[in-house]
Design an enzyme around this catalytic site. Structure first.
Site, PDB file in Angstrom:
ATOM      1  N   TYR A  84       3.336   8.965 -11.215  1.00 57.22           N
ATOM      2  CA  TYR A  84       2.234   8.504 -10.439  1.00 57.22           C
ATOM      3  C   TYR A  84       2.045   7.569 -11.413  1.00 57.22           C
ATOM      4  CZ  TYR A  84      -1.346   7.647  -7.225  1.00 57.22           C
ATOM      5  OH  TYR A  84      -1.858   6.726  -6.344  1.00 57.22           O
ATOM      6  N   LYS A 126       1.484   2.841 -11.088  1.00 61.24           N
ATOM      7  CA  LYS A 126       0.379   2.570 -11.144  1.00 61.24           C
ATOM      8  C   LYS A 126      -0.166   1.560 -12.329  1.00 61.24           C
ATOM      9  CE  LYS A 126      -0.217   3.721  -7.099  1.00 61.24           C
ATOM     10  NZ  LYS A 126      -0.207   2.912  -5.643  1.00 61.24           N
ATOM     11  N   ASN A 128       0.615  -1.175   0.026  1.00 62.62           N
ATOM     12  CA  ASN A 128       0.016  -0.032  -0.303  1.00 62.62           C
ATOM     13  C   ASN A 128       0.543   1.168   0.117  1.00 62.62           C
ATOM     14  OD1 ASN A 128      -2.433   1.897   1.360  1.00 62.62           O
ATOM     15  ND2 ASN A 128      -1.044   1.872   2.271  1.00 62.62           N
TER      16      ASN A 128
HETATM   17  P1  NDP Z   1      -0.693   8.342   3.037  1.00 69.60           P
HETATM   18  O1  NDP Z   1      -0.183   9.495   2.444  1.00 69.60           O
HETATM   19  O2  NDP Z   1      -2.046   8.557   4.214  1.00 69.60           O
HETATM   20  O3  NDP Z   1      -0.229   7.416   3.260  1.00 69.60           O
HETATM   21  C1  NDP Z   1       1.525   6.600   2.280  1.00 69.60           C
HETATM   22  C2  NDP Z   1       2.311   5.759   3.419  1.00 69.60           C
HETATM   23  O4  NDP Z   1       2.311   5.694   2.901  1.00 69.60           O
HETATM   24  C3  NDP Z   1       2.409   6.579   4.699  1.00 69.60           C
HETATM   25  O5  NDP Z   1       1.910   6.118   6.031  1.00 69.60           O
HETATM   26  C4  NDP Z   1       3.892   6.680   4.583  1.00 69.60           C
HETATM   27  O6  NDP Z   1       4.112   6.441   6.206  1.00 69.60           O
HETATM   28  C5  NDP Z   1       4.021   5.098   3.385  1.00 69.60           C
HETATM   29  N1  NDP Z   1       4.977   5.281   2.859  1.00 69.60           N
HETATM   30  C6  NDP Z   1       5.732   6.259   2.258  1.00 69.60           C
HETATM   31  N2  NDP Z   1       6.875   6.175   1.944  1.00 69.60           N
HETATM   32  C7  NDP Z   1       7.612   4.504   1.960  1.00 69.60           C
HETATM   33  C8  NDP Z   1       8.567   4.255   2.677  1.00 69.60           C
HETATM   34  N3  NDP Z   1       9.795   4.535   1.490  1.00 69.60           N
HETATM   35  N4  NDP Z   1       9.027   3.501   2.780  1.00 69.60           N
HETATM   36  C9  NDP Z   1       7.669   3.112   4.211  1.00 69.60           C
HETATM   37  N5  NDP Z   1       6.614   3.399   4.231  1.00 69.60           N
HETATM   38  C10 NDP Z   1       6.258   4.260   2.898  1.00 69.60           C
HETATM   39  O7  NDP Z   1      -1.358   8.512   1.682  1.00 69.60           O
HETATM   40  P2  NDP Z   1      -2.915   7.322   0.855  1.00 69.60           P
HETATM   41  O8  NDP Z   1      -3.291   6.151   2.142  1.00 69.60           O
HETATM   42  O9  NDP Z   1      -3.584   8.255  -0.010  1.00 69.60           O
HETATM   43  O10 NDP Z   1      -2.634   6.364  -0.380  1.00 69.60           O
HETATM   44  C11 NDP Z   1      -2.131   5.091  -0.040  1.00 69.60           C
HETATM   45  C12 NDP Z   1      -1.798   3.803  -1.580  1.00 69.60           C
HETATM   46  O11 NDP Z   1      -3.112   4.517  -1.504  1.00 69.60           O
HETATM   47  C13 NDP Z   1      -1.211   5.504  -1.815  1.00 69.60           C
HETATM   48  O12 NDP Z   1      -0.077   3.513  -2.468  1.00 69.60           O
HETATM   49  C14 NDP Z   1      -1.487   5.944  -3.087  1.00 69.60           C
HETATM   50  O13 NDP Z   1      -1.650   5.510  -4.165  1.00 69.60           O
HETATM   51  C15 NDP Z   1      -3.417   4.451  -2.993  1.00 69.60           C
HETATM   52  N6  NDP Z   1      -4.379   5.638  -3.784  1.00 69.60           N
HETATM   53  C16 NDP Z   1      -5.099   6.562  -2.616  1.00 69.60           C
HETATM   54  C17 NDP Z   1      -5.766   7.458  -3.071  1.00 69.60           C
HETATM   55  C18 NDP Z   1      -6.553   7.984  -1.828  1.00 69.60           C
HETATM   56  O14 NDP Z   1      -7.357   8.819  -2.277  1.00 69.60           O
HETATM   57  N7  NDP Z   1      -6.476   8.220  -0.748  1.00 69.60           N
HETATM   58  C19 NDP Z   1      -6.822   7.153  -4.636  1.00 69.60           C
HETATM   59  C20 NDP Z   1      -6.039   6.025  -5.379  1.00 69.60           C
HETATM   60  C21 NDP Z   1      -4.572   5.927  -5.102  1.00 69.60           C
HETATM   61  P3  NDP Z   1       5.229   7.137   6.221  1.00 69.60           P
HETATM   62  O15 NDP Z   1       5.527   8.301   5.562  1.00 69.60           O
HETATM   63  O16 NDP Z   1       5.659   7.335   7.798  1.00 69.60           O
HETATM   64  O17 NDP Z   1       6.905   6.041   5.641  1.00 69.60           O
END
Ligand code: NDP
Length: 247
Positions: free
Chosen positions: A150, A154, A85
């Protein structure tokens, strides 16, 4: 022998990953949430309760991934479910995107997904069972401006999901993806409210006429991870209120 299922949810400390971890933990799945920010993980763990385990991990530190997987296996004995995710996005004009920008998005959203999946699959193959769920996006279903890296990442996820499914399903490992549509968060709501034209465009092509909730993604992940989906593999499941098929 463990009877409880063990899941890893990358990025489980916030947003959609948190919602997925919430559904898993509420349904008795021991859920390891992984992310870089230790405080974020700890806060999430406190909310998610005893079925949640916080393990710091930067998925872009590719060399550390085998040790991370081994740590999970040493402590919990098995991995039944992996949810890829964690993801990052960047909104920029096409010509403003640097080589480093592009590579950084691909590192997190594609390369890390491949490396973590490969290491987890090595273990799953020893048990001939497992479930992998990748989180895709509407950016792979249609063209969105200003998110070139992005969108590339995806779309790669959708292709990898199908390629993994055909190779691994004969060995008992199901691989699917979820493509979230416009899902509510304080940030997405604010972004749409500040751009009425975009808001009208989004809802104009979303037959259900409203945003989804993070729990809608959590429920889809729980379904795909469950025996109810035991004949489901290789699909990219849109959870989008019809946005991807809206006119
Ligand atoms: P958030 O930014 O809320 O969450 C992303 C999470 O990924 C964070 O908890 C972050 O934690 C973690 N993360 C980012 N980089 C790293 C890394 N290098 N290593 C480990 N963890 C990492 O985003 P969303 O919840 O919105 O998105 C989650 C997924 O859903 C993504 O793949 C996004 O592309 C996809 N998505 C989201 C949509 C939406 O409407 N929200 C729509 C379509 C797709 P930390 O910073 O602690 O590392």
């Amino acid at each position: 022998m463990q009877t409880k299922k063990i899941a890893i949810v990358t990025g489980g400390g916030s947003g959609l990953g948190f919602a997925i971890a919430q559904q898993f933990t509420q349904n008795g799945i021991t859920t390891i949430i992984a992310g870089r920010d230790v405080n974020k993980l700890q806060t999430a763990k406190e909310q998610l309760g005893e079925n949640c385990v916080a393990m710091p991990c930067d998925v872009t530190d590719l060399k550390s991934i085998p040790a991370f997987v081994q740590q999970v296996l040493q402590q919990y004995g098995q991995i039944d479910i992996l949810v890829n995710n964690a993801g990052i996005n960047m909104k920029k004009e096409f010509t403003e995107v640097t080589d480093e920008d592009f590579q950084s998005i691909l590192n997190t959203n594609v390369t890390a997904v491949f490396v973590l999946s490969r290491e987890v699959v090595k273990h799953m193959l020893t048990r001939n069972t497992g479930c992998i769920i990748n989180i895709s996006s509407m950016a792979a279903q249609y063209g969105l401006p200003k998110v070139i890296a992005y969108s590339a990442s995806k779309t790669a996820i959708d292709g990898m999901t199908r390629a993994m499914a055909v190779e691994l399903s004969p060995k008992g490992i199901r691989v699917n993806a979820i493509a979230p549509g416009f899902i509510y968060s304080a940030m997405t709501a604010k972004a749409l409210d500040s751009d009425p034209e975009r808001k009208a465009k989004v809802f104009g092509r979303t037959p259900m006429g409203h945003m989804g909730q993070p729990e809608d993604i959590g429920s889809a992940a729980l379904y795909l991870a469950s025996d109810a989906a035991k004949y489901v593999t290789g699909v990219v499941l849109p959870i989008d209120g019809g946005n991807s098929i809206g006119f």
